[in-house]
Design an enzyme around this catalytic site. Structure first.
Site, PDB file in Angstrom:
ATOM      1  N   HIS A 145       0.797  -1.234   0.000  1.00 46.95           N
ATOM      2  CA  HIS A 145       0.000   0.000   0.000  1.00 46.95           C
ATOM      3  C   HIS A 145       0.829   1.284   0.000  1.00 46.95           C
ATOM      4  O   HIS A 145       0.502   2.257   0.684  1.00 46.95           O
ATOM      5  CB  HIS A 145      -0.947   0.008   1.198  1.00 46.95           C
ATOM      6  CG  HIS A 145      -2.070  -0.973   1.097  1.00 46.95           C
ATOM      7  ND1 HIS A 145      -2.524  -1.483  -0.106  1.00 46.95           N
ATOM      8  CD2 HIS A 145      -2.842  -1.548   2.061  1.00 46.95           C
ATOM      9  CE1 HIS A 145      -3.530  -2.315   0.125  1.00 46.95           C
ATOM     10  NE2 HIS A 145      -3.739  -2.383   1.420  1.00 46.95           N
ATOM     11  N   HIS A 216      -9.496   2.568   0.132  1.00 46.83           N
ATOM     12  CA  HIS A 216      -9.494   1.484   1.114  1.00 46.83           C
ATOM     13  C   HIS A 216     -10.603   1.669   2.155  1.00 46.83           C
ATOM     14  O   HIS A 216     -10.367   1.538   3.358  1.00 46.83           O
ATOM     15  CB  HIS A 216      -8.134   1.394   1.801  1.00 46.83           C
ATOM     16  CG  HIS A 216      -7.781   0.021   2.278  1.00 46.83           C
ATOM     17  ND1 HIS A 216      -8.543  -0.674   3.188  1.00 46.83           N
ATOM     18  CD2 HIS A 216      -6.728  -0.797   1.974  1.00 46.83           C
ATOM     19  CE1 HIS A 216      -7.981  -1.844   3.439  1.00 46.83           C
ATOM     20  NE2 HIS A 216      -6.879  -1.956   2.700  1.00 46.83           N
ATOM     21  N   GLU A 356     -11.607  -3.441  -2.921  1.00 48.13           N
ATOM     22  CA  GLU A 356     -10.624  -2.496  -3.439  1.00 48.13           C
ATOM     23  C   GLU A 356     -10.412  -2.757  -4.933  1.00 48.13           C
ATOM     24  O   GLU A 356      -9.787  -3.748  -5.309  1.00 48.13           O
ATOM     25  CB  GLU A 356      -9.308  -2.639  -2.680  1.00 48.13           C
ATOM     26  CG  GLU A 356      -9.435  -2.527  -1.179  1.00 48.13           C
ATOM     27  CD  GLU A 356      -8.316  -3.239  -0.454  1.00 48.13           C
ATOM     28  OE1 GLU A 356      -7.142  -2.866  -0.663  1.00 48.13           O
ATOM     29  OE2 GLU A 356      -8.603  -4.206   0.292  1.00 48.13           O
TER      30      GLU A 356
END
Length: 392
Positions: A145, A216, A356
């Site tokens: 991420h 997210h 996502e």
């Protein structure tokens, strides 16, 4: 003549007042319905100046009373109020009540934009041409991420163009978190009158780089803090998924979902196969996998239907549409109660799910996966829509 003029003046005045009174009267049923929002965010809890940059709370609304709250710290969706089958508003995303909780509490990605690369990159390494780049290893031996300080932990510039639209911009400098190129990023959120939260991503670079942006948000259609999500009924429009190794890195193949716990092509509860002993479910501790989306059906904007989720008690329905080739289903397996939400309740294991939209994890190291390379002169564009409805 004077009496006649006086008579006409009085008559005109009476007619005018009568019309005014009539126009002020409300037709039956025309009274505006007062909308109640649970756990309303206090804007003062999100006001700060950090290293010269202002942080604030920003709110979007649509004509139907849907409401979305954002902060420009990490470009986070803090709250999203949508109606249930009785018309009552409920906040359906996990979020924290103060800026301090996001900045100084346990690390989380609640509602944040993720970049430069959403999901995992094996050993934090990738190559462009003959040049190898090393990223932070912030998830065991892998990169996750965007790194140690990803897009979720920086302050974004804001332009709110109306009550229903907001734009966040930022230039990620060359070699930030190890990524090459000055990346100019713009993300626009629109709360449409069709009860859609539309997210439009756009970026350019001055040097070849990789990019894979996503949002997210953690969803619970019963309402945040109202228990687990295992009885939500989910359909994922995917015939294939990407199996992973013990580090949740794709092994490079695309396998059929048929006959596995990953078959959501027909609606089923999240709970149905949750305790399966399938090796992939054991590795992920539940669902934490990328699904390879089918190419149809599409909405009127040309976006593929990725998923549809229904919560039986509230009647809320969420559909996800996207231009991306994949979607990660994460079942909240690692929520552990160390974050307390807006309603004062700790977020426990499987109290929410994420969908996502994305290119596949570790795509830069997997030649058979859709590419994520962005070159100078090109424009990265991606769109995702979360659409809300109800079933009675």
């Amino acid at each position: 003549m004077k009496l006649k003029s006086l008579y006409l003046l009085v008559l005109f005045s009476l007619l005018f007042l009568g019309c005014k009174d009539k126009s002020a009267q409300k037709e039956p049923g025309m009274e505006a319905k007062k909308i109640s929002y649970a756990n309303t965010i206090n804007p003062d809890n999100f006001k700060a100046v950090i290293e010269g940059d202002s942080v604030n709370l920003y709110t979007l609304t649509n004509k139907n009373g849907l409401k979305a709250d954002f902060t420009n710290f990490g470009q986070r969706l803090i709250a999203l109020h949508v109606p249930d089958k009785d018309g009552e508003m409920g906040d359906v995303v996990l979020g924290l009540p103060t800026l301090d909780a996001y900045m100084n509490g346990p690390k989380n990605n609640f509602g944040a934009v993720i970049g430069r690369y959403g999901n995992r990159i094996a050993k934090g390494k990738f190559s462009i041409g003959n040049t190898e780049y090393q990223l932070a290893k912030n998830n065991g031996e892998n990169h996750l991420h965007g790194g140690t300080i990803g897009f979720d932990a920086v302050i974004w510039k804001v332009r709110q163009s109306g009550i229903d639209q907001i734009e966040f911009t930022r230039i990620s400098p060359d070699m930030e978190e190890g990524y090459p190129g000055n990346l100019d990023v713009k993300v626009t959120y629109e709360l449409t009158d069709e009860n859609e939260l539309k997210i439009s991503y756009e970026a350019t670079t001055d040097k070849a780089t990789i990019i894979n942006l996503t949002n997210h948000s953690y969803f619970n259609l019963k309402g945040e803090g109202k228990g687990d999500i295992n009885d939500h009924v989910m359909m994922i429009n995917a015939s294939g998924y990407t199996p992973v190794d013990a580090g949740l890195i794709p092994i490079g193949t695309i396998e059929s979902v048929e006959g596995t716990p990953f078959d959501f092509t027909s609606p089923k509860t999240i709970r149905q196969d949750l305790n399966s002993n399938h090796p992939q479910m054991v590795i992920g501790g539940g669902y934490d996998h990328n699904f390879v989306l089918n190419e149809t059906p599409k909405n009127s904007g040309g976006l593929v239907l990725a998923a549809r989720v229904t919560e039986p008690t509230s009647g809320r329905v969420m559909e996800v549409y996207t231009s991306e080739p994949g979607v990660q289903l994460y079942g909240g397996n690692f929520l552990n109660g160390n974050s307390t939400g807006k309603g004062g309740k700790p977020y426990m294991k499987r109290n929410a799910f994420c969908l996502e939209t994305q290119h596949f994890p570790d795509s830069p190291n997997q030649p058979d996966f859709p590419g994520t390379l962005l070159k100078p002169g090109e424009i990265y564009k991606s769109t995702t829509v979360y659409k809300f409805d109800v079933v009675k």
